[in-house]
Design an enzyme around this catalytic site. Structure first.
Site, short mmCIF file in Angstrom:
data_model
loop_
_atom_site.label_atom_id
_atom_site.label_comp_id
_atom_site.label_asym_id
_atom_site.label_seq_id
_atom_site.Cartn_x
_atom_site.Cartn_y
_atom_site.Cartn_z
N GLU A 123 2.80 -14.91 -41.44
CA GLU A 123 2.31 -15.73 -42.56
C GLU A 123 3.36 -16.76 -42.90
OE1 GLU A 123 1.32 -12.82 -45.43
OE2 GLU A 123 -0.65 -13.15 -44.88
N CYS A 155 10.58 -3.01 -49.43
CA CYS A 155 9.81 -4.01 -48.64
C CYS A 155 8.63 -3.61 -47.76
CB CYS A 155 10.73 -4.79 -47.96
SG CYS A 155 10.29 -6.07 -46.69
N SER A 208 18.17 -16.61 -44.89
CA SER A 208 18.45 -15.24 -45.69
C SER A 208 18.60 -14.26 -44.66
CB SER A 208 17.30 -15.09 -46.69
OG SER A 208 17.68 -13.91 -47.44
N SER A 262 20.42 -11.08 -49.01
CA SER A 262 19.84 -9.90 -49.69
C SER A 262 20.70 -9.12 -50.04
CB SER A 262 18.52 -9.41 -48.98
OG SER A 262 17.75 -10.71 -48.83
N LEU A 263 21.39 -8.93 -51.09
CA LEU A 263 22.64 -8.00 -51.76
C LEU A 263 21.61 -6.89 -52.19
CD1 LEU A 263 25.61 -7.57 -51.47
CD2 LEU A 263 25.66 -8.52 -53.63
N HIS A 264 20.98 -7.03 -53.36
CA HIS A 264 20.39 -5.74 -53.79
C HIS A 264 20.79 -4.83 -54.53
CE1 HIS A 264 17.19 -8.44 -52.49
NE2 HIS A 264 17.11 -7.79 -51.46
N CYS A 294 6.66 -12.99 -53.70
CA CYS A 294 7.57 -11.93 -53.23
C CYS A 294 6.94 -10.51 -53.24
CB CYS A 294 8.91 -12.07 -53.44
SG CYS A 294 10.33 -11.06 -52.80
#
Length: 382
Positions: A91, A132, A211, A234-236, A355
Site C-alpha cells: 500500500e 506494529c 525512516s 522511530s525511537l519510541h 498510522c
C-alpha cells in the site's frame, strides 16, 4: 521469463550499455511511460532501433498495477493498494495538506494543496515491533527499486506529489501488505531515491525522508549515498530496556550506538533529525519518560513527532495515551528541554489510512478525541 521494471535504473542501464545504447535514453522512456501508462514500447518516439527490441524482450512499462483506490471523506487522504508482479500487495498513501490553513508570522499563509506520498519498501517487515501489525506478519520480500518507483508513478496519476516519505507505519490486514524497514532494503531504496531525484520526477532531496528503527550500519552510509535526504528515526522509547520490550530489533542496535550514529549523521549532514515517538499508555508516555527523552536528545537538532497510538485490532496489548498525557509530554520537551515537538494529526481514518490502521477493509474506528496539531512533513524542516 519475468520481465523487469523499466524504472529499475541499474537494470536498464546495464542492459542498454551491453547493447551499445546510451543509458540516458531511460529518461525520455520514463517520461513517456508516466504520461502514457498504458503505452506499448513501439509508441515511444525517437529511440534507437535496438532499444525497441530490447525493451520488448526484457522490460515492462509497469510491473505493478493499481488494484484498488480509496479516498477519505474529507479528501485529505488516498490509499492505493498496489499489486506486484509476484501477486503480493503493498500500500501507498497520499496525504494532502492545505498550506493556507496554517499561519506564518501571524498572517494567513500563501500557497495551496501539497501532497506527500508514504511509500513501501518491503512486503512485511523483519523488525517485529509489538505495536506494529506489520511485525505480526513477518518479512515476505524486498521490493525492487523499480517497484518502489512505480508507487510514485501510480500516485502521480491522482496527485502532484511534492514529498516522499519512506515511513515505518504499522499495517494490519490478512494479505501481504506493508511498508517495511527501508534501511533493510538499502540498495533498492537508495537506487529508487536517485531515480526520484532525476528527470522526469526531479524531486528535491530535502523533500524525501527515510525512516528507520535505527539500523546503525546503514545510517552511517546514508548521508554519503544520499546527501540532503532527511532521516527520521522511530525511537519510541528513551531507554534501551523499553525499546527492546516494544521493538525486539533494538537488541541488535543498542541505544548508545544509535545515538553515536545519529550524532555523526547530523555532524556530516548539518540537518535536523526527525524523531518518531509512538505514545503507548503506561509504557512510554509518563513524565519521567519525557525527561529521559529530553536528556537523551537535548544536544541534537531534532524535531520530535509524538504519534497517538492507533489500536490494530481487538487483541492489541497496548492502549492509546490520554490527551492529557500527550500534552504533558509535549510540554516537558518544549519548555524544559527547548526541543521542537509536534503531535501527529491522524488523516484518513475513515479509509483505515492512518498510522497503524492501513487496511483494505474499513473497520469501525473512531478518532481519538481532542485537538492535535496539524503538521506536514515539509513544515518540520522550517
Amino acid at each position: 521469463m519475468k520481465l523487469k521494471s523499466v524504472f529499475d535504473a541499474s537494470e536498464i542501464k546495464s542492459e542498454f550499455e551491453s547493447a551499445g545504447i546510451n543509458p540516458n535514453f531511460a529518461i525520455p522512456i520514463w517520461k513517456y511511460v508516466i504520461q502514457n501508462p498504458d503505452c506499448v514500447w513501439d509508441e515511444i518516439p525517437s529511440l534507437p532501433s535496438a532499444a525497441y527490441s530490447l525493451l520488448h524482450s526484457k522490460f515492462k512499462t509497469l510491473t505493478s498495477s493499481l488494484h484498488s483506490l480509496f479516498h477519505s471523506s474529507d479528501g485529505t487522504t488516498s490509499k492505493l493498494l498496489i499489486k506486484l508482479q509476484n501477486g503480493a500487495f503493498v500500500e501507498a498513501v497520499v496525504m494532502r495538506y492545505d498550506t493556507r490553513l496554517g499561519m506564518l508570522g501571524g498572517k494567513p499563509r500563501p500557497g495551496g494543496i501539497r501532497s506527500t506520498l508514504c511509500i513501501s519498501s518491503q512486503v512485511g517487515c523483519k523488525m517485529g515491533c509489538t505495536f506494529c501489525a506489520t511485525g505480526t506478519m513477518g518479512f515476505k520480500s524486498n521490493l525492487t527499486s523499480g517497484e518502489i518507483v512505480e508507487q510514485l508513478v501510480h500516485a502521480s496519476r491522482i496527485a502532484d506529489i511534492r514529498n516522499i516519505v519512506f515511513m515505518l507505519l504499522p499495517w494490519f490486514d490478512d494479505c501481504d501488505q506493508g511498508m517495511g524497514e527501508p534501511l533493510n532494503n538499502y540498495n533498492a531504496v537508495v537506487e529508487a531515491v536517485r531515480v526520484m531525484l532525476k528527470q522526469p520526477f526531479q524531486l528535491s532531496p530535502k523533500r524525501i525522508t527515510i525512516s528507520t528503527v535505527g539500523i546503525v550500519h546503514a545510517i552511517n552510509k546514508l548521508d554519503n549515498d544520499l546527501p540532503g535526504v532527511s532521516l527520521a528515526v522511530s525511537l519510541h522509547a528513551p531507554v534501551q530496556e523499553i525499546r527492546c520490550q516494544i521493538m525486539p530489533a533494538a537488541r541488535a542496535f543498542p541505544l548508545q550506538k544509535l545515538m553515536d550514529a545519529l550524532q555523526t549523521f547530523q555532524k556530516n549532514s548539518q540537518q535536523k533529525i526527525f524523531i518518531e515517538y509512538i505514545m503507548l499508555d503506561g509504557v512510554n508516555d509518563q513524565e519521567q519518560h519525557a525527561h529521559l527523552l529530553g536528556e537523551l536528545l537535548k544536544t541534537f537538532q531534532v524535531v520530535i513527532n509524538l504519534i497517538p497510538f492507533n489500536p490494530i485490532g481487538s487483541t492489541s496489548q497496548f492502549e492509546t495515551s490520554s490527551i492529557q498525557s500527550v500534552s504533558s509530554f509535549q510540554k516537558i520537551l518544549r519548555e524544559t528541554y527547548k526541543i521542537r515537538t509536534t503531535i501527529r494529526k491522524e488523516m484518513g481514518q475513515d479509509i483505515s489510512g492512518a498510522c497503524g490502521q492501513l487496511v483494505v477493509n474499513q473497520p469501525d474506528i473512531k478518532k481519538t478525541p481532542g485537538t492535535v496539531e496539524l503538521r506536514d512533513i515539509e513544515d518540520l524542516h522550517l
